[in-house]
Enzyme design. Structure first.
Site, mmCIF file in Angstrom:
data_model
loop_
_atom_site.group_PDB
_atom_site.id
_atom_site.type_symbol
_atom_site.label_atom_id
_atom_site.label_comp_id
_atom_site.label_asym_id
_atom_site.label_seq_id
_atom_site.Cartn_x
_atom_site.Cartn_y
_atom_site.Cartn_z
ATOM 1 N N GLY A 29 0.867 -1.207 0.051
ATOM 2 C CA GLY A 29 -0.006 -0.059 -0.104
ATOM 3 C C GLY A 29 0.987 1.235 -0.103
ATOM 4 C CB SER A 30 0.223 4.857 -0.529
ATOM 5 O OG SER A 30 -0.895 4.935 0.181
ATOM 6 C CB ALA A 85 -4.255 -0.515 9.052
ATOM 7 C CG ASP A 86 -7.689 -0.771 4.033
ATOM 8 O OD1 ASP A 86 -6.977 0.258 3.230
ATOM 9 O OD2 ASP A 86 -7.546 -1.756 3.909
ATOM 10 N N GLY A 98 -7.285 -3.359 1.434
ATOM 11 C CA GLY A 98 -7.749 -2.182 0.291
ATOM 12 C C GLY A 98 -6.996 -2.444 -0.812
ATOM 13 C CD GLU A 105 -1.666 -6.248 3.157
ATOM 14 O OE1 GLU A 105 -1.138 -4.983 2.874
ATOM 15 O OE2 GLU A 105 -2.541 -6.396 3.481
HETATM 16 C C1 5RP Z 1 -3.146 -3.577 1.121
HETATM 17 C C2 5RP Z 1 -3.299 -2.852 2.680
HETATM 18 C C3 5RP Z 1 -3.183 -1.699 2.793
HETATM 19 O O1 5RP Z 1 -2.129 -1.908 3.921
HETATM 20 C C4 5RP Z 1 -4.316 -0.629 3.172
HETATM 21 O O2 5RP Z 1 -5.051 -0.679 1.931
HETATM 22 C C5 5RP Z 1 -3.821 0.697 3.210
HETATM 23 O O3 5RP Z 1 -3.189 1.161 2.281
HETATM 24 P P1 5RP Z 1 -2.767 2.710 2.019
HETATM 25 O O4 5RP Z 1 -1.399 2.573 2.796
HETATM 26 O O5 5RP Z 1 -2.446 3.007 0.505
HETATM 27 O O6 5RP Z 1 -3.708 3.740 2.608
HETATM 28 O O7 5RP Z 1 -3.979 -3.566 3.432
HETATM 29 O O8 5RP Z 1 -3.966 -4.910 1.194
#
Ligand code: 5RP
EC number: 5.3.1.6
Length: 237
Positions: A29-30, A85-86, A98, A105
Site C-alpha cells: 500500500g502507499s 491499514a485501512d 484495500g 499480509e
Molecule cells: C493492502 C493493505 C494496505 O495496507 C491498506 O489498504 C492501506 O493502504 P494505504 O497505505 O495505501 O492507505 O491492506 O492490502
C-alpha cells in the site's frame, strides 16, 4: 499537510525501530511504500536487513531499491512487520486488504514477532466497518461462496451489500494468490470476532481482512497546524 506527508511521517517513526540484522515483513500500500522507500535509503547508506515482501508490488519496489529479500519459506520467522491499514480501532483491531494483499499480509504479520501499523490518523476509528471489509475468495464456486458470505455476514448482525471487486475495466480483480475479492460494505461491525469466525466457516473463503489480535502498535500521523503530530497506540517495544 498532505496525505503523502502524513504517511511519510508515520513511516519515518517506524524506521527508528529498525536495527541491523533484522528480518522484516514489508507491507503493501502507499504507506508501506513510503516506509520501504525510507528503508531503501538506509540500506543504501549501509544498513543490513533482510525483507520479506507481502505482495509482488512491494517485492518490485524493494528490489528496485536494492533491499535484500527472502521468501517466507526461506525465513519463516521474522522480527517485525511494518504495514499500513485501512482502519484501526483502539484495541488495535484492523481492517486490511484495500490493496488486495490481505492474505500474504496476514501470513507475514503472523510469522513476525511484532507487527506495527503505520497510517494517517484518519484511519483511526471508534468502530470498524466504514471501510468495506475485503474477503479473499477462491474462484471455484464464486456465486455459491458469495451467497454464503452474505448469509454469514447477516447471521452476525451486519447489514449491507457484498460486492465483487472489479478493476476499472470491469474485470474481477485477481490477487497475487490468484483469488478474487468480495468487499462487504457493512457501515459498522458490531462484533469483529464473531464476523471473523463466521467468515472463516464459509468454504471458499481463503482469508478475510479483519486482523484481530495481530498488531502490537499503530503509529498514527495527524496534521496539527501544518506539522505532523505522531501518536502511538499500543507499545513499540
Ligand atoms: C493492502 C493493505 C494496505 O495496507 C491498506 O489498504 C492501506 O493502504 P494505504 O497505505 O495505501 O492507505 O491492506 O492490502
Amino acid at each position: 499537510m498532505s496525505g503523502p506527508d502524513l504517511r511519510r511521517a508515520a513511516a519515518a517513526r517506524a524506521l527508528e525501530l529498525i536495527e541491523p540484522g533484522m528480518r522484516l515483513g514489508l507491507g503493501t500500500g502507499s504507506t508501506a511504500a513510503a516506509f520501504v522507500a525510507l528503508l531503501g535509503e538506509r540500506v543504501r547508506a549501509g544498513l543490513d536487513i533482510v525483507g520479506v515482501p507481502t505482495s509482488e508490488a512491494t517485492r518490485l519496489q524493494a528490489e528496485g531499491l536494492g533491499i535484500r529479500l527472502a521468501t517466507l519459506d526461506e525465513l519463516p520467522e521474522l522480527d517485525l512487520t511494518i504495514d499500513g491499514a485501512d482502519e484501526v480501532d483502539d484495541q488495535l483491531r484492523l481492517i486490511k486488504g484495500g490493496g488486495a494483499a490481505l492474505l500474504r499480509e496476514k501470513i507475514v504479520a503472523c510469522a513476525s514477532r511484532r507487527m506495527v501499523v503505520i497510517a494517517d490518523a484518519a484511519k483511526h476509528v471508534a468502530r470498524l466497518g466504514a471501510f468495506p471489509l475485503p474477503i479473499e475468495v477462491n474462484l471455484f464456486g464464486l456465486t455459491a461462496t458469495h451467497r454464503a458470505v452474505e448469509a454469514a455476514v447477516a447471521r452476525v448482525g451486519c447489514t449491507g451489500p457484498v460486492r465483487l471487486r472489479r478493476d476499472p475495466a470491469g474485470k474481477p480483480i485477481l490477487t497475487d494468490g490468484g483469488h478474487h475479492i468480495l468487499d462487504a460494505h457493512l457501515g459498522a461491525i458490531p462484533d469483529p470476532d464473531a464476523l471473523g469466525a463466521a467468515l472463516w466457516a464459509v468454504p471458499g473463503v481463503v482469508e478475510h481482512g479483519l486482523f484481530l489480535g495481530i498488531a502490537d502498535a499503530a503509529i498514527l500521523a495527524a496534521d496539527r497546524d501544518g506539522q505532523a503530530e505522531v501518536t502511538v497506540l499500543g507499545s513499540l517495544v
